[in-house]
Design an enzyme around this catalytic site. Structure first.
Site, PDB file in Angstrom:
ATOM      1  N   CYS A   2     -17.975 -27.286  -1.694  1.00 16.81           N
ATOM      2  CA  CYS A   2     -17.319 -26.006  -1.920  1.00 16.81           C
ATOM      3  C   CYS A   2     -18.400 -24.937  -1.900  1.00 16.81           C
ATOM      4  O   CYS A   2     -19.232 -24.867  -2.799  1.00 16.81           O
ATOM      5  CB  CYS A   2     -16.584 -25.987  -3.262  1.00 16.81           C
ATOM      6  SG  CYS A   2     -15.816 -24.394  -3.625  1.00 16.81           S
ATOM      7  N   GLU A 112     -13.131 -24.073   3.915  1.00 11.36           N
ATOM      8  CA  GLU A 112     -13.865 -25.142   4.571  1.00 11.36           C
ATOM      9  C   GLU A 112     -13.904 -24.837   6.066  1.00 11.36           C
ATOM     10  O   GLU A 112     -13.056 -24.098   6.585  1.00 11.36           O
ATOM     11  CB  GLU A 112     -13.208 -26.510   4.325  1.00 11.36           C
ATOM     12  CG  GLU A 112     -13.217 -26.972   2.883  1.00 11.36           C
ATOM     13  CD  GLU A 112     -14.604 -27.273   2.334  1.00 11.36           C
ATOM     14  OE1 GLU A 112     -15.591 -27.169   3.101  1.00 11.36           O
ATOM     15  OE2 GLU A 112     -14.708 -27.592   1.139  1.00 11.36           O
TER      16      GLU A 112
END
Length: 246
Positions: A2, A112
């Site tokens: 992340c 992402e």
């Protein structure tokens, strides 16, 4: 991993979801990035949303300017890795939370990047209902003195007193991806299920480790967004818009 996320829900939504007071300087973040001061929730009796710098800096660091600042911590190793084990173990009544502990990192989505057509296409991942959620975080508090140069030491004709410095920092725990995120990346943030926030903040290590399972893919969605999100300077509503939605 992340490495970028968003949090732009209203203060009222945050207060209702997490039961915390939200400071007046809270503002929407569409493209939160490492080394920024961002909202976290620590095990604090005052139940306030506070700020910490994204990039973990342990209290025992000698030189904070040259130290590694990991933005993620693998859930499989937080019990044992010296960088994170004190923060992970610090919870519950009587724990010393002055220097390290667990925290919640509120978000309403994270990004992402997926290899597509010879490049990397960013995707935003949210809950299916787009409500805010908490990522499992660890925080640390570093305190020391600022470095002094020769000129600093003798500014004004005499030896200057060293200035103290305090850095509250955090990292986001990661785990194996669920079926949705696996199509985008080999890791995902640990998302604390609603109702389990106190377990993460105050539970024992076994209880907390029980939250490391990937969040159910069926309760999430992912959609492509503009590559404008690649630049942290682009922090506007445009970066969360779905490509081809109009």
């Amino acid at each position: 991993m992340c490495g970028r996320y968003s949090l732009f829900v209203t203060p009222d939504e945050l207060e209702e979801r997490f039961g915390v007071s939200v400071p007046a300087d809270y503002g929407p973040r569409y493209n939160a990035a490492p080394r920024q001061d961002l909202p976290v929730i620590r095990a604090d009796p005052d139940a306030e949303l506070t700020r910490a710098n994204w990039g973990f800096l342990p209290s025992w660091t000698d030189d904070p300017d040259d130290a590694p600042r990991p933005i993620n911590a693998r859930s499989e190793t937080v019990r044992d890795k010296p960088m994170f084990r004190d923060a992970f173990a610090s919870a519950g009544a009587g724990a010393d939370l002055a220097t390290a502990g667990r925290c919640l990192v509120p978000a309403d989505g994270f990004y992402e990047w997926k290899e597509e057509g010879g490049g990397k296409q960013p995707y935003r991942v949210t809950l299916a209902d787009e409500k805010p959620f908490a990522m499992a975080g660890l925080y640390a508090v570093w305190e020391g003195v600022e470095k002094q140069t020769g000129l600093d030491a003798f500014a004004g004709g005499g030896k200057a007193e060293p200035e103290t410095r305090r850095v509250v920092s955090f990292t986001v725990c990661t785990t194996e991806p669920n079926d949705l995120v696996a199509d985008l990346h080999h890791r995902m943030a640990v998302m604390v299920p609603e109702g389990e926030e106190e377990t993460w903040l105050h539970g024992g290590v076994e209880e907390a480790a029980g939250l490391f399972e990937p969040y159910p893919a069926g309760e999430m969605r992912a959609y492509p967004v503009s590559t404008a999100v690649n630049d942290p300077a682009n922090d506007s509503p445009a970066v969360v818009e779905e490509l081809g939605a109009n």
